[in-house]
Scaffold this motif. Sequence first.
Motif, mmCIF file in Angstrom:
data_model
loop_
_atom_site.group_PDB
_atom_site.id
_atom_site.type_symbol
_atom_site.label_atom_id
_atom_site.label_comp_id
_atom_site.label_asym_id
_atom_site.label_seq_id
_atom_site.Cartn_x
_atom_site.Cartn_y
_atom_site.Cartn_z
ATOM 1 N N ALA A 148 0.838 -1.207 0.000
ATOM 2 C CA ALA A 148 0.000 0.000 0.000
ATOM 3 C C ALA A 148 0.871 1.254 0.000
ATOM 4 O O ALA A 148 0.557 2.243 -0.675
ATOM 5 N N PHE A 149 1.985 1.217 0.729
ATOM 6 C CA PHE A 149 2.920 2.340 0.762
ATOM 7 C C PHE A 149 3.515 2.587 -0.627
ATOM 8 O O PHE A 149 3.557 3.722 -1.106
ATOM 9 N N GLN A 150 3.953 1.522 -1.291
ATOM 10 C CA GLN A 150 4.519 1.675 -2.638
ATOM 11 C C GLN A 150 3.489 2.249 -3.610
ATOM 12 O O GLN A 150 3.802 3.135 -4.408
ATOM 13 N N GLU A 151 2.273 1.754 -3.523
ATOM 14 C CA GLU A 151 1.211 2.241 -4.415
ATOM 15 C C GLU A 151 0.949 3.728 -4.168
ATOM 16 O O GLU A 151 0.783 4.509 -5.109
ATOM 17 N N ALA A 152 0.957 4.127 -2.899
ATOM 18 C CA ALA A 152 0.748 5.541 -2.572
ATOM 19 C C ALA A 152 1.896 6.394 -3.106
ATOM 20 O O ALA A 152 1.671 7.492 -3.626
ATOM 21 N N LEU A 153 3.119 5.909 -3.022
ATOM 22 C CA LEU A 153 4.252 6.654 -3.576
ATOM 23 C C LEU A 153 4.121 6.803 -5.082
ATOM 24 O O LEU A 153 4.363 7.885 -5.629
ATOM 25 N N ARG A 154 3.712 5.738 -5.758
ATOM 26 C CA ARG A 154 3.544 5.808 -7.213
ATOM 27 C C ARG A 154 2.429 6.778 -7.595
ATOM 28 O O ARG A 154 2.522 7.458 -8.612
ATOM 29 N N ASP A 155 1.394 6.854 -6.777
ATOM 30 C CA ASP A 155 0.263 7.750 -7.041
ATOM 31 C C ASP A 155 0.515 9.180 -6.559
ATOM 32 O O ASP A 155 -0.311 10.062 -6.785
ATOM 33 N N GLY A 156 1.606 9.381 -5.830
ATOM 34 C CA GLY A 156 1.891 10.703 -5.279
ATOM 35 C C GLY A 156 1.026 11.047 -4.086
ATOM 36 O O GLY A 156 0.822 12.214 -3.776
ATOM 37 N N SER A 157 0.523 10.032 -3.387
ATOM 38 C CA SER A 157 -0.392 10.292 -2.272
ATOM 39 C C SER A 157 0.091 9.691 -0.953
ATOM 40 O O SER A 157 -0.715 9.347 -0.110
ATOM 41 N N ALA A 158 1.387 9.558 -0.772
ATOM 42 C CA ALA A 158 1.919 8.973 0.463
ATOM 43 C C ALA A 158 1.785 9.980 1.606
ATOM 44 O O ALA A 158 2.659 10.783 1.840
ATOM 45 N N GLU A 159 0.680 9.927 2.267
ATOM 46 C CA GLU A 159 0.394 10.843 3.377
ATOM 47 C C GLU A 159 0.062 10.026 4.617
ATOM 48 O O GLU A 159 0.508 8.907 4.760
ATOM 49 N N GLU A 160 -0.755 10.573 5.457
ATOM 50 C CA GLU A 160 -1.185 9.876 6.665
ATOM 51 C C GLU A 160 -1.789 8.522 6.315
ATOM 52 O O GLU A 160 -2.387 8.353 5.267
ATOM 53 N N GLY A 161 -1.601 7.586 7.203
ATOM 54 C CA GLY A 161 -2.171 6.265 6.995
ATOM 55 C C GLY A 161 -1.215 5.283 6.356
ATOM 56 O O GLY A 161 -1.473 4.092 6.346
ATOM 57 N N GLN A 162 -0.101 5.768 5.832
ATOM 58 C CA GLN A 162 0.886 4.863 5.252
ATOM 59 C C GLN A 162 1.850 4.400 6.334
ATOM 60 O O GLN A 162 2.019 5.058 7.356
ATOM 61 N N CYS A 163 2.516 3.285 6.096
ATOM 62 C CA CYS A 163 3.361 2.689 7.130
ATOM 63 C C CYS A 163 4.694 3.408 7.337
ATOM 64 O O CYS A 163 5.281 3.308 8.398
ATOM 65 N N VAL A 164 5.171 4.129 6.330
ATOM 66 C CA VAL A 164 6.467 4.795 6.432
ATOM 67 C C VAL A 164 6.286 6.309 6.373
ATOM 68 O O VAL A 164 5.570 6.823 5.518
ATOM 69 N N GLN A 165 6.946 6.976 7.285
ATOM 70 C CA GLN A 165 7.024 8.435 7.281
ATOM 71 C C GLN A 165 8.369 8.801 6.678
ATOM 72 O O GLN A 165 9.408 8.318 7.138
ATOM 73 N N ILE A 166 8.379 9.635 5.640
ATOM 74 C CA ILE A 166 9.626 10.103 5.036
ATOM 75 C C ILE A 166 9.704 11.608 5.249
ATOM 76 O O ILE A 166 8.830 12.351 4.800
ATOM 77 N N ASP A 167 10.743 12.027 5.963
ATOM 78 C CA ASP A 167 10.955 13.447 6.230
ATOM 79 C C ASP A 167 12.238 13.896 5.549
ATOM 80 O O ASP A 167 13.247 13.182 5.595
ATOM 81 N N ARG A 168 12.182 15.076 4.940
ATOM 82 C CA ARG A 168 13.357 15.649 4.296
ATOM 83 C C ARG A 168 13.859 16.790 5.154
ATOM 84 O O ARG A 168 13.108 17.699 5.508
ATOM 85 N N SER A 169 15.152 16.756 5.460
ATOM 86 C CA SER A 169 15.748 17.814 6.276
ATOM 87 C C SER A 169 16.145 18.987 5.386
ATOM 88 O O SER A 169 16.258 18.840 4.166
ATOM 89 N N PRO A 170 16.400 20.148 5.984
ATOM 90 C CA PRO A 170 16.859 21.306 5.207
ATOM 91 C C PRO A 170 18.178 21.041 4.480
ATOM 92 O O PRO A 170 18.495 21.682 3.496
ATOM 93 N N THR A 171 18.959 20.071 4.960
ATOM 94 C CA THR A 171 20.238 19.748 4.319
ATOM 95 C C THR A 171 20.074 18.748 3.180
ATOM 96 O O THR A 171 21.056 18.352 2.555
ATOM 97 N N GLY A 172 18.820 18.317 2.921
ATOM 98 C CA GLY A 172 18.565 17.410 1.810
ATOM 99 C C GLY A 172 18.647 15.943 2.146
ATOM 100 O O GLY A 172 18.564 15.085 1.273
ATOM 101 N N ARG A 173 18.782 15.596 3.410
ATOM 102 C CA ARG A 173 18.802 14.192 3.825
ATOM 103 C C ARG A 173 17.370 13.728 4.059
ATOM 104 O O ARG A 173 16.504 14.508 4.429
ATOM 105 N N TYR A 174 17.141 12.453 3.842
ATOM 106 C CA TYR A 174 15.818 11.854 4.016
ATOM 107 C C TYR A 174 15.873 10.875 5.178
ATOM 108 O O TYR A 174 16.777 10.046 5.256
ATOM 109 N N THR A 175 14.893 10.975 6.063
ATOM 110 C CA THR A 175 14.798 10.076 7.201
ATOM 111 C C THR A 175 13.526 9.255 7.063
ATOM 112 O O THR A 175 12.439 9.811 6.899
#
Length: 137
Positions: A65-92
Amino acid sequence: MPPTFTARDCIKAARSAAQNSCVRIGRREGWTVIWDDKLATPDADQAAMLPLDQLLMFTDDQFDAFQEALRDGSAEEGQCVQIDRSPTGRYTFTARLSTHLPGQQTALHFDFDEFEAFMDGVRNREFELNQFATVAQ
């Protein structure tokens, strides 16, 4: 109960260079893990169990479901992975508490190239269940 995972169970996107660190995905027995291979020690045995504190672990359905949301551009609340981008360009990458195994607070950190290789793999369906030899084990 989730199975144990080894480095051998995990694959990276085709876009990743052979010697580069990257996001790795492992899938087996109904479970999916996300692992950062920068965490491996140089003498790590490919068959050794990966430490749980280095993994984000989900059911296959949650990860699909997470992959499908990423492909659709809708990975928001309710998905299993939270991806945060820092001001330095790193992804957590962290797990949303409602979908992750209890007690694990793992955070995986990736640079722009690692993140883009992962996203390319998602878009090209490289992390689909049928891509993993160890699924049936």
